[in-house]
Scaffold this motif. Structure first.
Motif, short mmCIF file in Angstrom:
data_model
loop_
_atom_site.label_atom_id
_atom_site.label_comp_id
_atom_site.label_asym_id
_atom_site.label_seq_id
_atom_site.Cartn_x
_atom_site.Cartn_y
_atom_site.Cartn_z
N GLU D 115 0.84 -1.20 0.00
CA GLU D 115 0.00 0.00 0.00
C GLU D 115 0.87 1.25 0.00
N ILE D 116 1.90 1.18 0.84
CA ILE D 116 2.78 2.33 1.00
C ILE D 116 3.61 2.61 -0.24
N TYR D 117 4.07 1.54 -0.86
CA TYR D 117 4.93 1.71 -2.04
C TYR D 117 4.13 2.00 -3.31
N LYS D 118 2.82 1.75 -3.24
CA LYS D 118 2.01 1.86 -4.45
C LYS D 118 2.21 3.18 -5.21
N PRO D 119 2.12 4.35 -4.54
CA PRO D 119 2.27 5.60 -5.28
C PRO D 119 3.62 5.70 -5.96
N LEU D 120 4.67 5.24 -5.27
CA LEU D 120 6.00 5.28 -5.85
C LEU D 120 6.05 4.41 -7.10
N TYR D 121 5.56 3.19 -6.97
CA TYR D 121 5.54 2.29 -8.11
C TYR D 121 4.75 2.91 -9.27
N LYS D 122 3.65 3.51 -8.90
CA LYS D 122 2.78 4.06 -9.92
C LYS D 122 3.48 5.17 -10.72
N THR D 123 4.14 6.04 -9.96
CA THR D 123 4.84 7.14 -10.62
C THR D 123 5.90 6.61 -11.59
N VAL D 124 6.71 5.68 -11.10
CA VAL D 124 7.76 5.13 -11.95
C VAL D 124 7.15 4.41 -13.15
N ALA D 125 6.08 3.65 -12.87
CA ALA D 125 5.43 2.91 -13.95
C ALA D 125 4.94 3.87 -15.04
N ARG D 138 11.77 -0.87 -24.83
CA ARG D 138 11.03 -2.03 -25.33
C ARG D 138 9.73 -2.22 -24.53
N LYS D 139 8.82 -2.93 -25.14
CA LYS D 139 7.51 -3.17 -24.52
C LYS D 139 7.65 -4.15 -23.34
N THR D 140 7.11 -3.75 -22.19
CA THR D 140 7.10 -4.66 -21.03
C THR D 140 5.79 -4.44 -20.28
N ASP D 141 5.68 -5.13 -19.16
CA ASP D 141 4.59 -4.79 -18.23
C ASP D 141 5.13 -3.67 -17.36
N PRO D 142 4.70 -2.43 -17.58
CA PRO D 142 5.33 -1.29 -16.91
C PRO D 142 5.30 -1.40 -15.38
N ASN D 143 4.23 -1.95 -14.85
CA ASN D 143 4.15 -2.06 -13.38
C ASN D 143 5.22 -2.98 -12.82
N LYS D 147 8.76 -2.07 -10.53
CA LYS D 147 9.20 -2.71 -9.28
C LYS D 147 10.62 -3.25 -9.40
N LEU D 148 10.91 -3.81 -10.56
CA LEU D 148 12.27 -4.33 -10.76
C LEU D 148 13.28 -3.19 -10.74
N VAL D 149 12.94 -2.11 -11.41
CA VAL D 149 13.86 -0.99 -11.47
C VAL D 149 14.12 -0.40 -10.09
N ILE D 150 13.05 -0.18 -9.36
CA ILE D 150 13.23 0.38 -8.01
C ILE D 150 13.98 -0.60 -7.12
#
Lengths: 188, 188, 188, 188
Positions: D115-125, D138-143, D147-150
């Motif tokens: 829940e806490i990380y959701k906004p962060l993930y969302k922004t990066v996504a 390249r095309k990926t699942d952005p979400n 998470k992988l990037v962060i």
DNA sequence: AATGAATGAGTCTTCATTCAT
DNA sequence: AATGAATGAAGACTCATTCAT
């Protein structure tokens, strides 16, 4: 001496001196001469010592009654001894008895109360049974009567010890009144 | 409703639910729906509510006795009404009665106890006096006898209400036993 | 079994169940079925078990990687095996891995962390070196890359095991995503 | 300032200074300049401050990313800013981040983590989505990729800040390695 | 008169550590 | 080497009481 025993004895003393409310566990352990943590090896809280105290008190009363009564005595003398015993033990545990009582009911230990008093009731009931069988007293349900008798005696004793600063004369008058009351209540 | 009254009623409930020891002033004010600070406008401490509760209880008992007894009834019927009243009020205040008792004794309020019970004792004593004067019951010290009678009845009631999950049959047997016990104790 | 070993295994279980903070040495010895005092014959404190746990975990991971990879396989298959190994061991030690991590960093054992992970990093680095030398992957600093790869794989695994109630499908998708991510990251 | 806020800030400082294990609530309240009891008006325990800290940390990271990135920049520059932001906030919360992490998992607060990380993930996504839409990556699942990037960036940052005494050169090398790793991972 | 957030002294309670057996 | 009852220092936590609003 056994640590558990030490705690119980100390608790009685301290409860008497300070009342339950003002008693700290640190007071108990100090009097018992054990470490603070040791208390928790035997009891989870201050109030949980209560049933153990009640047990001691009831056992003491039962024993006092059994020991002070002799088979060959008249029933009224036996009854008198009984009352004496109740008064003595109530005096010994004065304040504490009420505290224990409320300490028990304040917790989930109420159920244990009957268990604890059972031997005492049984002993008194067996005397009453004996009296009835010998035709000295009227026929009743001895168990119920035992409870009434003890209840009356305790109540009478508490009235003396709790509210009056000690007064031997008053104590005797109260004992006598209780004795007479019960004698009349039981005689055929 | 008057805030003082609200506090007393709330205190009775909370004491019953949690016992004295575990009751916090915050519990009382919550139940009374007043602010924490407001409590102190009416009572200086948790235990100082006790006399007020005891007063209510004793007054109810006294009133119940006075109202249920009619002058023209037989003394045994009057006694029966008395016992009924004691049982009713004890039931109403169940556990609390013990708590109040010990709550009072735990403090310097003990002295107040007698003061509070005095009207009750007086009422009962006056009935006993009446009976004795009319030759229905044997001569005693009516004041002392009143205390014994009430003590016995309360003790009998507590035995029923405290330890047995409610059982109307048992309640009646206990009332009857107490009645019979006292009748025999008092009759000439 | 060796007592030291028993303590470590018990500690892993208990840390997992209660977290580090709430874990008492008494919990560990209970689970390990040894006496309270015995713990101190092997470890001076709760946290000093951490390096031992971390060591076990890193060693298992290193071994899992080394054993699952065969020289003749394609590098992407080897990488896949690597990720599988990281996921497997992370699952095995789930929560604990984080706890160990922070348990180490909370003390002066931080320094030991690198020491402990060194063989694991070295093994992975040597594979990466091999790939680079063979021209399969782009030139990098193999040691640094090894750490990034393991960090990524662990992080990916934790995201699956920590937060989702177990879900094999999700686990596979996550593995695949991590694999693809790293393949792209490394290919020339 | 709002007391709750004061507690959180003080807790971060104290956790950093002493570690979770050695931190006393009395330390926190001292630093927050509030009374001991006040702490308990806002948090039931030391560990329950964790989610609040995590929230702050995640929010800080999310904000740092959002603010440092400008729409007109190249995607690699944007990614670099992202990594810088993660490194900066991780440095700011260093030790604490791991502790918070384990503090969360040690309690029942794990669920809150996502829940806490959701906004962060969302922004990066959303940035990644943008890049993909523009054909930069390249095309990926952005979400999932977010998470992988962060995860990678955090892991890279922790490797620098946790185990090495601070070394600006090493920090830069690590940032660069991570950047290059991710660029390769994402480019078409 | 009423409020309720804040206080902090007073206790409870825990639990690492010891040590006699 | 192993035990586990006992310890008591350290800290958590409570809750009566205050006081500015």
């Amino acid at each position: 001496m056994d640590k558990r025993e030490r705690i119980i004895l100390a608790a009685v003393e301290v409860f008497r001196e300070n009342g339950i409310e003002k008693t700290k566990i640190s007071d108990i352990v100090k009097k018992a001469q054990i470490a603070q943590g040791t208390f928790y090896l035997y009891f989870p809280s201050k109030l949980s010592v209560m049933p153990a105290i009640a047990e001691k008190m009831a056992a003491r009363m039962e024993e006092a009654i059994r020991q002070s009564i002799k088979a060959e005595q008249q029933w009224t003398i036996q009854l008198q001894q009984m009352i004496n015993a109740v008064f003595t033990v109530t005096a010994e545990y004065r304040d504490v008895s009420t505290l224990v009582y409320s300490g028990l009911s304040a917790t989930e230990h109420v159920r244990e109360w009957e268990e604890i008093y059972k031997p005492l009731y049984k002993t008194v009931a067996s005397f009453i049974e004996e009296w009835e069988r010998a035709g000295k007293t009227r026929k009743t349900d001895p168990n119920r009567t035992a409870k009434l008798v003890i209840g009356l005696a305790e109540s009478a004793a508490e009235q003396v010890y709790l509210f009056n600063s000690f007064d031997a004369e008053e104590e005797n008058r109260q004992k006598e009144a209780a004795l007479e009351f019960i004698i009349h209540a039981l005689q055929p």
